[in-house]
Scaffold this motif. Sequence first.
Motif, PDB file in Angstrom:
ATOM      1  N   PHE A  50       0.832  -1.206   0.000  1.00 26.25           N
ATOM      2  CA  PHE A  50       0.000   0.000   0.000  1.00 26.25           C
ATOM      3  C   PHE A  50       0.865   1.253   0.000  1.00 26.25           C
ATOM      4  N   TRP A  51       1.844   1.327   0.911  1.00 25.52           N
ATOM      5  CA  TRP A  51       2.665   2.534   1.008  1.00 25.52           C
ATOM      6  C   TRP A  51       3.609   2.678  -0.179  1.00 25.52           C
ATOM      7  N   LEU A  52       4.074   1.564  -0.738  1.00 27.17           N
ATOM      8  CA  LEU A  52       4.884   1.666  -1.950  1.00 27.17           C
ATOM      9  C   LEU A  52       4.040   2.198  -3.104  1.00 27.17           C
ATOM     10  N   GLY A  53       2.769   1.801  -3.135  1.00 27.82           N
ATOM     11  CA  GLY A  53       1.843   2.350  -4.136  1.00 27.82           C
ATOM     12  C   GLY A  53       1.633   3.839  -3.935  1.00 27.82           C
ATOM     13  N   ILE A  54       1.493   4.259  -2.680  1.00 25.36           N
ATOM     14  CA  ILE A  54       1.357   5.690  -2.371  1.00 25.36           C
ATOM     15  C   ILE A  54       2.608   6.440  -2.827  1.00 25.36           C
ATOM     16  N   MET A  55       3.788   5.834  -2.591  1.00 25.70           N
ATOM     17  CA  MET A  55       5.040   6.460  -3.037  1.00 25.70           C
ATOM     18  C   MET A  55       5.061   6.588  -4.556  1.00 25.70           C
ATOM     19  N   LYS A  56       4.560   5.587  -5.271  1.00 26.57           N
ATOM     20  CA  LYS A  56       4.533   5.634  -6.736  1.00 26.57           C
ATOM     21  C   LYS A  56       3.581   6.728  -7.215  1.00 26.57           C
ATOM     22  N   VAL A  57       2.425   6.849  -6.550  1.00 25.27           N
ATOM     23  CA  VAL A  57       1.486   7.914  -6.883  1.00 25.27           C
ATOM     24  C   VAL A  57       2.126   9.276  -6.601  1.00 25.27           C
ATOM     25  N   ALA A  58       2.807   9.388  -5.459  1.00 24.56           N
ATOM     26  CA  ALA A  58       3.481  10.647  -5.125  1.00 24.56           C
ATOM     27  C   ALA A  58       4.570  10.970  -6.138  1.00 24.56           C
ATOM     28  N   GLU A  59       5.269   9.940  -6.609  1.00 24.17           N
ATOM     29  CA  GLU A  59       6.308  10.146  -7.623  1.00 24.17           C
ATOM     30  C   GLU A  59       5.688  10.635  -8.931  1.00 24.17           C
ATOM     31  N   ASN A  60       4.610   9.980  -9.362  1.00 28.07           N
ATOM     32  CA  ASN A  60       3.945  10.373 -10.609  1.00 28.07           C
ATOM     33  C   ASN A  60       3.293  11.752 -10.504  1.00 28.07           C
ATOM     34  N   ALA A  61       2.844  12.109  -9.317  1.00 26.02           N
ATOM     35  CA  ALA A  61       2.209  13.417  -9.109  1.00 26.02           C
ATOM     36  C   ALA A  61       3.235  14.536  -8.945  1.00 26.02           C
ATOM     37  N   GLY A  62       4.513  14.172  -8.814  1.00 21.61           N
ATOM     38  CA  GLY A  62       5.558  15.182  -8.673  1.00 21.61           C
ATOM     39  C   GLY A  62       5.853  15.571  -7.239  1.00 21.61           C
ATOM     40  N   ILE A  63       5.203  14.912  -6.279  1.00 22.52           N
ATOM     41  CA  ILE A  63       5.429  15.250  -4.868  1.00 22.52           C
ATOM     42  C   ILE A  63       6.855  14.906  -4.462  1.00 22.52           C
ATOM     43  N   LEU A  64       7.366  13.750  -4.919  1.00 18.43           N
ATOM     44  CA  LEU A  64       8.737  13.369  -4.581  1.00 18.43           C
ATOM     45  C   LEU A  64       9.742  14.352  -5.175  1.00 18.43           C
ATOM     46  N   ARG A  65       9.434  14.872  -6.371  1.00 23.20           N
ATOM     47  CA  ARG A  65      10.311  15.867  -6.987  1.00 23.20           C
ATOM     48  C   ARG A  65      10.360  17.132  -6.122  1.00 23.20           C
ATOM     49  N   VAL A  66       9.192  17.525  -5.591  1.00 25.73           N
ATOM     50  CA  VAL A  66       9.131  18.702  -4.716  1.00 25.73           C
ATOM     51  C   VAL A  66       9.922  18.445  -3.438  1.00 25.73           C
ATOM     52  N   LEU A  67       9.754  17.245  -2.848  1.00 24.59           N
ATOM     53  CA  LEU A  67      10.510  16.912  -1.639  1.00 24.59           C
ATOM     54  C   LEU A  67      12.012  16.887  -1.920  1.00 24.59           C
ATOM     55  N   THR A  68      12.378  16.350  -3.087  1.00 24.05           N
ATOM     56  CA  THR A  68      13.787  16.316  -3.461  1.00 24.05           C
ATOM     57  C   THR A  68      14.349  17.718  -3.591  1.00 24.05           C
ATOM     58  N   LYS A  69      13.604  18.615  -4.229  1.00 22.52           N
ATOM     59  CA  LYS A  69      14.058  20.007  -4.348  1.00 22.52           C
ATOM     60  C   LYS A  69      14.148  20.673  -2.988  1.00 22.52           C
ATOM     61  N   MET A  70      13.208  20.326  -2.106  1.00 26.10           N
ATOM     62  CA  MET A  70      13.191  20.920  -0.775  1.00 26.10           C
ATOM     63  C   MET A  70      14.412  20.466   0.053  1.00 26.10           C
ATOM     64  N   PHE A  71      14.776  19.189  -0.067  1.00 21.31           N
ATOM     65  CA  PHE A  71      15.881  18.659   0.724  1.00 21.31           C
ATOM     66  C   PHE A  71      17.245  18.832   0.068  1.00 21.31           C
ATOM     67  N   ARG A  72      17.287  19.129  -1.241  1.00 21.35           N
ATOM     68  CA  ARG A  72      18.567  19.234  -1.945  1.00 21.35           C
ATOM     69  C   ARG A  72      19.541  20.227  -1.296  1.00 21.35           C
ATOM     70  N   PRO A  73      19.112  21.451  -0.916  1.00 21.98           N
ATOM     71  CA  PRO A  73      20.077  22.371  -0.298  1.00 21.98           C
ATOM     72  C   PRO A  73      20.682  21.831   0.996  1.00 21.98           C
ATOM     73  N   ILE A  74      19.882  21.108   1.769  1.00 19.67           N
ATOM     74  CA  ILE A  74      20.386  20.531   3.022  1.00 19.67           C
ATOM     75  C   ILE A  74      21.371  19.418   2.716  1.00 19.67           C
ATOM     76  N   VAL A  75      21.014  18.559   1.756  1.00 15.73           N
ATOM     77  CA  VAL A  75      21.857  17.415   1.421  1.00 15.73           C
ATOM     78  C   VAL A  75      23.177  17.874   0.803  1.00 15.73           C
ATOM     79  N   VAL A  76      23.139  18.924   0.002  1.00 13.62           N
ATOM     80  CA  VAL A  76      24.365  19.450  -0.595  1.00 13.62           C
ATOM     81  C   VAL A  76      25.322  19.946   0.485  1.00 13.62           C
ATOM     82  N   LYS A  77      24.779  20.564   1.536  1.00 10.82           N
ATOM     83  CA  LYS A  77      25.627  21.036   2.644  1.00 10.82           C
ATOM     84  C   LYS A  77      26.153  19.873   3.487  1.00 10.82           C
ATOM     85  N   LEU A  78      25.347  18.819   3.632  1.00 10.82           N
ATOM     86  CA  LEU A  78      25.788  17.664   4.408  1.00 10.82           C
ATOM     87  C   LEU A  78      26.841  16.838   3.682  1.00 10.82           C
ATOM     88  N   PHE A  79      26.804  16.862   2.349  1.00 10.00           N
ATOM     89  CA  PHE A  79      27.728  16.080   1.540  1.00 10.00           C
ATOM     90  C   PHE A  79      28.496  16.984   0.576  1.00 10.00           C
TER      91      PHE A  79
END
Length: 194
Positions: A50-79
């Motif tokens: 169920f949750w993997l399906g939700i993740m796939k829906v979130a990926e197709n809806a662009g939510i994961l892309r938004v989360l990735t953009k949101m976390f990218r500045p933090i991750v760039v500083k950490l690495f």
Amino acid sequence: MVNLIWAFMAMIGIVYAMFNGTMEEVNKALFESADDAVTLSIGLISILVFWLGIMKVAENAGILRVLTKMFRPIVVKLFPDIPRDHPAMGYILSNFTANIFGLGNAATPMGIKAMQQMKELSGTDTASRSMITFLALNTSSLTIIPTTVIAIRMQYNSISPTEIVGTTIIATLISSLSAIVIDRLFYYSSLRRK
């Protein structure tokens, strides 16, 4: 090594049961535990699917892309050792996103890929600064929705399986911040020793 430890502990338990005369109880517990493990696994599969399906829906809806953009500045500083456009960044961000949703099983392959990419980037078999930081953060894993734990609580008929969400957020936030602080302390202390 862990396999040897578990095998050794099982052998000690069996030998102790033979000498103690409780072998029948050990056999009963063994078969009941195996039955419980299968039942629990089947119950967890449905929740994880169920949750993997939700993740796939979130990926197709662009939510994961938004989360990735949101976390990218933090991750760039950490690495800072990893270039912004390197494939390891994508795997790290995907791993963090899966962990945030409590999908440790889905996060594991991405974590392994991230480590492989960082190993190629460093060019050695020695763990790099980024690999150590990633391991610390992956182990502490910030979780907002602990889906696996909720599934286990539902499987065992908890009255309120989601009541742990608030404490999980607080605990994993503290563990993630602690991992970052301790990682940086060890890194800067090793630089001072050099």
